[in-house]
Design a protein around this motif. Structure first.
Motif, PDB file in Angstrom:
ATOM      1  N   ILE A   1     -31.330  51.665  14.341  1.00  0.00           N
ATOM      2  CA  ILE A   1     -32.336  51.978  15.361  1.00  0.00           C
ATOM      3  C   ILE A   1     -32.330  50.909  16.444  1.00  0.00           C
ATOM      4  O   ILE A   1     -32.420  51.219  17.635  1.00  0.00           O
ATOM      5  N   ALA A   2     -32.211  49.640  16.048  1.00  0.00           N
ATOM      6  CA  ALA A   2     -32.168  48.553  17.030  1.00  0.00           C
ATOM      7  C   ALA A   2     -30.947  48.684  17.930  1.00  0.00           C
ATOM      8  O   ALA A   2     -31.037  48.483  19.149  1.00  0.00           O
ATOM      9  N   SER A   3     -29.802  49.037  17.362  1.00  0.00           N
ATOM     10  CA  SER A   3     -28.605  49.186  18.184  1.00  0.00           C
ATOM     11  C   SER A   3     -28.719  50.401  19.106  1.00  0.00           C
ATOM     12  O   SER A   3     -28.276  50.356  20.250  1.00  0.00           O
ATOM     13  N   LEU A   4     -29.331  51.457  18.621  1.00  0.00           N
ATOM     14  CA  LEU A   4     -29.539  52.633  19.459  1.00  0.00           C
ATOM     15  C   LEU A   4     -30.443  52.303  20.638  1.00  0.00           C
ATOM     16  O   LEU A   4     -30.122  52.619  21.786  1.00  0.00           O
ATOM     17  N   LEU A   5     -31.557  51.632  20.359  1.00  0.00           N
ATOM     18  CA  LEU A   5     -32.497  51.298  21.429  1.00  0.00           C
ATOM     19  C   LEU A   5     -31.903  50.290  22.405  1.00  0.00           C
ATOM     20  O   LEU A   5     -32.127  50.392  23.618  1.00  0.00           O
ATOM     21  N   SER A   6     -31.150  49.330  21.898  1.00  0.00           N
ATOM     22  CA  SER A   6     -30.537  48.358  22.806  1.00  0.00           C
ATOM     23  C   SER A   6     -29.498  49.033  23.695  1.00  0.00           C
ATOM     24  O   SER A   6     -29.351  48.673  24.866  1.00  0.00           O
ATOM     25  N   GLY A   7     -28.797  50.009  23.165  1.00  0.00           N
ATOM     26  CA  GLY A   7     -27.843  50.756  23.981  1.00  0.00           C
ATOM     27  C   GLY A   7     -28.529  51.550  25.076  1.00  0.00           C
ATOM     28  O   GLY A   7     -28.087  51.575  26.226  1.00  0.00           O
ATOM     29  N   ILE A   8     -29.635  52.179  24.735  1.00  0.00           N
ATOM     30  CA  ILE A   8     -30.378  52.970  25.723  1.00  0.00           C
ATOM     31  C   ILE A   8     -30.940  52.061  26.812  1.00  0.00           C
ATOM     32  O   ILE A   8     -30.752  52.296  28.007  1.00  0.00           O
ATOM     33  N   PHE A   9     -31.666  51.016  26.392  1.00  0.00           N
ATOM     34  CA  PHE A   9     -32.307  50.154  27.371  1.00  0.00           C
ATOM     35  C   PHE A   9     -31.305  49.292  28.128  1.00  0.00           C
ATOM     36  O   PHE A   9     -31.532  48.966  29.291  1.00  0.00           O
ATOM     37  N   GLY A  10     -30.201  48.933  27.492  1.00  0.00           N
ATOM     38  CA  GLY A  10     -29.155  48.204  28.196  1.00  0.00           C
ATOM     39  C   GLY A  10     -28.554  49.037  29.313  1.00  0.00           C
ATOM     40  O   GLY A  10     -28.315  48.544  30.420  1.00  0.00           O
ATOM     41  N   PHE A  11     -28.329  50.308  29.040  1.00  0.00           N
ATOM     42  CA  PHE A  11     -27.793  51.214  30.056  1.00  0.00           C
ATOM     43  C   PHE A  11     -28.777  51.367  31.211  1.00  0.00           C
ATOM     44  O   PHE A  11     -28.392  51.301  32.377  1.00  0.00           O
ATOM     45  N   ILE A  12     -30.050  51.556  30.894  1.00  0.00           N
ATOM     46  CA  ILE A  12     -31.075  51.704  31.932  1.00  0.00           C
ATOM     47  C   ILE A  12     -31.159  50.431  32.766  1.00  0.00           C
ATOM     48  O   ILE A  12     -31.255  50.483  33.997  1.00  0.00           O
ATOM     49  N   TYR A  13     -31.111  49.270  32.125  1.00  0.00           N
ATOM     50  CA  TYR A  13     -31.193  47.997  32.833  1.00  0.00           C
ATOM     51  C   TYR A  13     -30.001  47.813  33.770  1.00  0.00           C
ATOM     52  O   TYR A  13     -30.170  47.408  34.922  1.00  0.00           O
ATOM     53  N   LEU A  14     -28.803  48.120  33.292  1.00  0.00           N
ATOM     54  CA  LEU A  14     -27.623  47.992  34.144  1.00  0.00           C
ATOM     55  C   LEU A  14     -27.684  48.925  35.348  1.00  0.00           C
ATOM     56  O   LEU A  14     -27.324  48.542  36.460  1.00  0.00           O
ATOM     57  N   LYS A  15     -28.142  50.144  35.138  1.00  0.00           N
ATOM     58  CA  LYS A  15     -28.278  51.084  36.246  1.00  0.00           C
ATOM     59  C   LYS A  15     -29.292  50.566  37.262  1.00  0.00           C
ATOM     60  O   LYS A  15     -29.094  50.689  38.467  1.00  0.00           O
ATOM     61  N   TYR A  16     -30.368  49.968  36.790  1.00  0.00           N
ATOM     62  CA  TYR A  16     -31.401  49.421  37.664  1.00  0.00           C
ATOM     63  C   TYR A  16     -30.846  48.248  38.478  1.00  0.00           C
ATOM     64  O   TYR A  16     -31.062  48.175  39.697  1.00  0.00           O
ATOM     65  N   ILE A  17     -30.108  47.350  37.849  1.00  0.00           N
ATOM     66  CA  ILE A  17     -29.527  46.192  38.541  1.00  0.00           C
ATOM     67  C   ILE A  17     -28.520  46.655  39.585  1.00  0.00           C
ATOM     68  O   ILE A  17     -28.506  46.162  40.715  1.00  0.00           O
TER      69      ILE A  17
END
Length: 56
Positions: free
Chosen positions: A34-50
């Motif tokens: 679950i932690a890896s799934l959430l980090s993948g989701i939020f990491g992708f969102i963060y990169l798109k935002y940057i």
């Protein structure tokens, strides 16, 4: 992308109820997945935002 995460969620649910993760002893595996799934989701969102901010 949505279909991918839907399939991951369905696979995780199957593993929790019928697979390797059905034992209480293996709760740490569930937490790690679950932690890896959430980090993948939020990491992708963060990169798109940057990247979106650098374009403007």
């Amino acid at each position: 992308m949505t279909i991918f995460f839907l399939l991951i969620g369905l696979e995780l649910e199957r593993e929790i109820y019928h697979g390797e993760l059905s034992s209480i002893k293996k709760i740490s595996k569930i937490a790690i997945q679950i932690a890896s799934l959430l980090s993948g989701i939020f990491g992708f969102i963060y990169l798109k935002y940057i990247l979106a901010q650098k374009k403007t």
